[in-house]
Design a protein around this motif. Structure first.
Motif, PDB file in Angstrom:
ATOM      1  N   TRP A   1       6.849  28.771 -21.630  1.00  0.00           N
ATOM      2  CA  TRP A   1       8.153  28.257 -21.218  1.00  0.00           C
ATOM      3  C   TRP A   1       9.255  28.713 -22.178  1.00  0.00           C
ATOM      4  N   ARG A   2       8.934  28.724 -23.455  1.00  0.00           N
ATOM      5  CA  ARG A   2       9.927  29.156 -24.449  1.00  0.00           C
ATOM      6  C   ARG A   2      10.262  30.639 -24.267  1.00  0.00           C
ATOM      7  N   ALA A   3       9.253  31.449 -24.005  1.00  0.00           N
ATOM      8  CA  ALA A   3       9.494  32.886 -23.813  1.00  0.00           C
ATOM      9  C   ALA A   3      10.319  33.131 -22.553  1.00  0.00           C
ATOM     10  N   TYR A   4      10.065  32.368 -21.504  1.00  0.00           N
ATOM     11  CA  TYR A   4      10.859  32.495 -20.273  1.00  0.00           C
ATOM     12  C   TYR A   4      12.318  32.145 -20.541  1.00  0.00           C
ATOM     13  N   ARG A   5      12.550  31.034 -21.246  1.00  0.00           N
ATOM     14  CA  ARG A   5      13.925  30.603 -21.522  1.00  0.00           C
ATOM     15  C   ARG A   5      14.645  31.609 -22.430  1.00  0.00           C
ATOM     16  N   GLU A   6      13.980  32.006 -23.508  1.00  0.00           N
ATOM     17  CA  GLU A   6      14.645  32.879 -24.483  1.00  0.00           C
ATOM     18  C   GLU A   6      14.835  34.293 -23.955  1.00  0.00           C
TER      19      GLU A   6
ATOM     20  N   LEU B   1       6.991  32.178 -11.703  1.00  0.00           N
ATOM     21  CA  LEU B   1       6.110  31.777 -12.792  1.00  0.00           C
ATOM     22  C   LEU B   1       4.777  31.276 -12.233  1.00  0.00           C
ATOM     23  N   TYR B   2       3.675  31.923 -12.631  1.00  0.00           N
ATOM     24  CA  TYR B   2       2.349  31.534 -12.156  1.00  0.00           C
ATOM     25  C   TYR B   2       1.474  31.145 -13.350  1.00  0.00           C
ATOM     26  N   VAL B   3       1.114  29.889 -13.503  1.00  0.00           N
ATOM     27  CA  VAL B   3       1.180  28.753 -12.607  1.00  0.00           C
ATOM     28  C   VAL B   3       1.397  27.527 -13.472  1.00  0.00           C
ATOM     29  N   ASP B   4       1.902  26.423 -12.942  1.00  0.00           N
ATOM     30  CA  ASP B   4       2.323  25.290 -13.778  1.00  0.00           C
ATOM     31  C   ASP B   4       1.192  24.680 -14.603  1.00  0.00           C
ATOM     32  N   PHE B   5      -0.001  24.529 -14.025  1.00  0.00           N
ATOM     33  CA  PHE B   5      -1.055  23.784 -14.725  1.00  0.00           C
ATOM     34  C   PHE B   5      -1.724  24.586 -15.849  1.00  0.00           C
ATOM     35  N   ALA B   6      -1.444  25.887 -15.946  1.00  0.00           N
ATOM     36  CA  ALA B   6      -2.019  26.693 -17.022  1.00  0.00           C
ATOM     37  C   ALA B   6      -0.981  27.109 -18.054  1.00  0.00           C
ATOM     38  N   ALA B   7       0.286  26.747 -17.835  1.00  0.00           N
ATOM     39  CA  ALA B   7       1.368  27.193 -18.709  1.00  0.00           C
ATOM     40  C   ALA B   7       1.338  26.469 -20.048  1.00  0.00           C
ATOM     41  N   THR B   8       1.761  27.170 -21.093  1.00  0.00           N
ATOM     42  CA  THR B   8       1.873  26.591 -22.428  1.00  0.00           C
ATOM     43  C   THR B   8       3.345  26.459 -22.805  1.00  0.00           C
ATOM     44  N   ASP B   9       3.606  25.698 -23.842  1.00  0.00           N
ATOM     45  CA  ASP B   9       4.983  25.591 -24.332  1.00  0.00           C
ATOM     46  C   ASP B   9       5.518  26.965 -24.739  1.00  0.00           C
TER      47      ASP B   9
ATOM     48  N   VAL C   1       4.099  36.743 -21.470  1.00  0.00           N
ATOM     49  CA  VAL C   1       5.397  36.467 -20.845  1.00  0.00           C
ATOM     50  C   VAL C   1       6.510  37.297 -21.483  1.00  0.00           C
ATOM     51  N   PRO C   2       6.595  37.390 -22.824  1.00  0.00           N
ATOM     52  CA  PRO C   2       7.665  38.226 -23.400  1.00  0.00           C
ATOM     53  C   PRO C   2       7.618  39.670 -22.908  1.00  0.00           C
ATOM     54  N   ALA C   3       6.407  40.255 -22.814  1.00  0.00           N
ATOM     55  CA  ALA C   3       6.296  41.634 -22.338  1.00  0.00           C
ATOM     56  C   ALA C   3       6.711  41.752 -20.885  1.00  0.00           C
ATOM     57  N   ALA C   4       6.313  40.774 -20.073  1.00  0.00           N
ATOM     58  CA  ALA C   4       6.671  40.807 -18.655  1.00  0.00           C
ATOM     59  C   ALA C   4       8.182  40.685 -18.471  1.00  0.00           C
ATOM     60  N   VAL C   5       8.817  39.756 -19.190  1.00  0.00           N
ATOM     61  CA  VAL C   5      10.261  39.554 -19.058  1.00  0.00           C
ATOM     62  C   VAL C   5      11.023  40.806 -19.474  1.00  0.00           C
ATOM     63  N   ARG C   6      10.609  41.403 -20.577  1.00  0.00           N
ATOM     64  CA  ARG C   6      11.271  42.628 -21.023  1.00  0.00           C
ATOM     65  C   ARG C   6      11.076  43.749 -19.997  1.00  0.00           C
ATOM     66  N   GLY C   7       9.871  43.851 -19.437  1.00  0.00           N
ATOM     67  CA  GLY C   7       9.612  44.855 -18.417  1.00  0.00           C
ATOM     68  C   GLY C   7      10.471  44.655 -17.179  1.00  0.00           C
TER      69      GLY C   7
END
Length: 385
Positions: A376-381, A365-373, A340-346
């Motif tokens: 979510w933290r990387a998406y927010r930050e 965001l793909y997908v809710d049932f496989a997501a980790t904390d 996620v951090p690499a994707a967001v930066r890209g």
């Protein structure tokens, strides 16, 4: 390659042999001109020709392999360079992000407590659209009502907890583009059945229809016809039409090369992506499963995909770039690389370089049932804060 040898030399003259014949009683020495058995002409080089042909073939294959390796290294180096630099200020959420939700939300496995927990997770983020898996479609395009029995309950519960969120039905199926099974979009009856299924899910209270049909080959005119008909329908119901889209050719015509070598084109041309984008309200790029092994290469790839998509998506269509909220290791996806951090930066880098002020833009965001904390933290930050 070694030079070919010349004909076998005649035996040197013996003592007292002015004519060059062999001494009396000696066996004739084979020459380049005669066979020792039948006296027929032979070329001693003939026995060496198969070896030379094999050597030439191996040399050609080695050269092709070397060129492919050099091309791969060049492409990967370009992706690494594409990941460099700093995103422009303001390239953060526009409050138009989306989240794919699994089927458990409409089949009775989720409760009010689950809705409250999800709402707590989403408050303060940029997520406005929820794509709730309500299918899959049958291969004839129909959708049994039994597939989404709790849809009305879920939509009401989400609206109570998250006013302003839009709940769309996520409908998908395999397309029979590479095998005998799946949807046949070339059949008018199939397309008509998909329209009927869409009417029913809108009647159930969904505020939009989100289609994920795969694999769709670049240039598929039947898909464009289906989108034209679907958009007419959704507009009449004041609902959204959204699609999950294939990635765009990282090199011009790459889908043709990949299709010829693997039978699975995977990518769309940039022009075809634009044709799809002009027919929908939202288009979400499935910018994962990229075969990139390192975060820097994956991030550079996402930056490139973001730029390519921005160039052909009209401002009236909302463009979303997919983030990998799942962790698998298989061919085409390495969890250590697709982060996620690499994707967001890209995404931020591609947005910065191409259209930093684009208003109708977000991430999905793909997908809710496989997501980790950590996801979510990387998406927010990285994207929200």
């Amino acid at each position: 390659m070694d030079a070919e040898t010349g004909p076998v030399k005649r035996a040197e003259k013996g003592p007292g042999t002015d004519s060059g014949t062999e001494p009396s009683g000696a066996e004739p020495t084979p020459t380049a001109e005669t066979s020792p058995e039948k006296g027929t002409a032979i070329d001693p080089r003939a026995s060496r020709r198969p070896h030379h042909a094999l050597r030439r073939t191996l040399t050609a294959l080695s050269l092709v392999l070397l060129l492919l390796v050099l091309a791969l290294l060049t492409a990967e180096g370009a992706l690494r360079v594409n990941y460099s630099g700093e995103p422009a200020p303001g390239t953060r959420t526009r409050g138009q992000d989306a989240l794919w939700l699994g089927h458990a939300w409409v089949d009775g496995r989720k409760s009010e407590a689950d809705v409250r927990e999800l709402a707590g997770r989403l408050r303060g983020t940029g997520i406005r659209d929820l794509y709730v898996h309500s299918g899959p479609l049958e291969d004839d395009g129909t959708l049994p009502g039994a597939d989404y029995p709790k849809a009305r309950w879920l939509i009401g519960a989400l609206h109570r907890e998250l006013p302003g969120v839009r709940v769309q039905a996520w409908l998908g199926d395999v397309v029979a583009s590479e095998g005998p099974e799946g949807l046949r979009l070339e059949r008018p009856a199939t397309r008509s059945a998909i329209l009927g299924s869409t009417r029913r899910i809108l009647a159930a209270g969904f505020q939009g229809a989100h289609f994920d049909l795969e694999p769709l080959h670049s240039g598929d005119r039947d898909y464009l016809t289906l989108l034209d008909d679907l958009h007419t329908l959704t507009r009449a119901h004041h609902a959204l039409l959204s699609v999950a889209a294939h990635q765009i050719d990282p090199l011009p015509g790459f889908h043709s090369f990949w299709g010829a070598t693997t039978g699975h084109p995977k990518w769309w041309s940039q022009a075809y992506f634009g044709q799809v984008a002009r027919r929908v309200d939202q288009i979400a790029v499935m910018s994962y499963d990229t075969m990139q092994p390192l975060p820097s290469l994956y991030g550079g790839y996402v930056a490139q995909q973001t730029s390519l998509a921005l160039e052909v998506t009209p401002g009236s269509t909302q463009l979303l770039m997919g983030l990998p909220f799942y962790h698998e290791n298989r061919f085409g996806h390495w969890a250590r690389g697709e982060t996620v951090p690499a994707a967001v930066r890209g995404v931020r880098l591609g947005l910065s370089r191409t259209d930093a002020g684009r208003a109708r833009f977000g991430v999905a965001l793909y997908v809710d049932f496989a997501a980790t904390d950590a996801d979510w933290r990387a998406y927010r930050e990285g994207w929200v804060e």
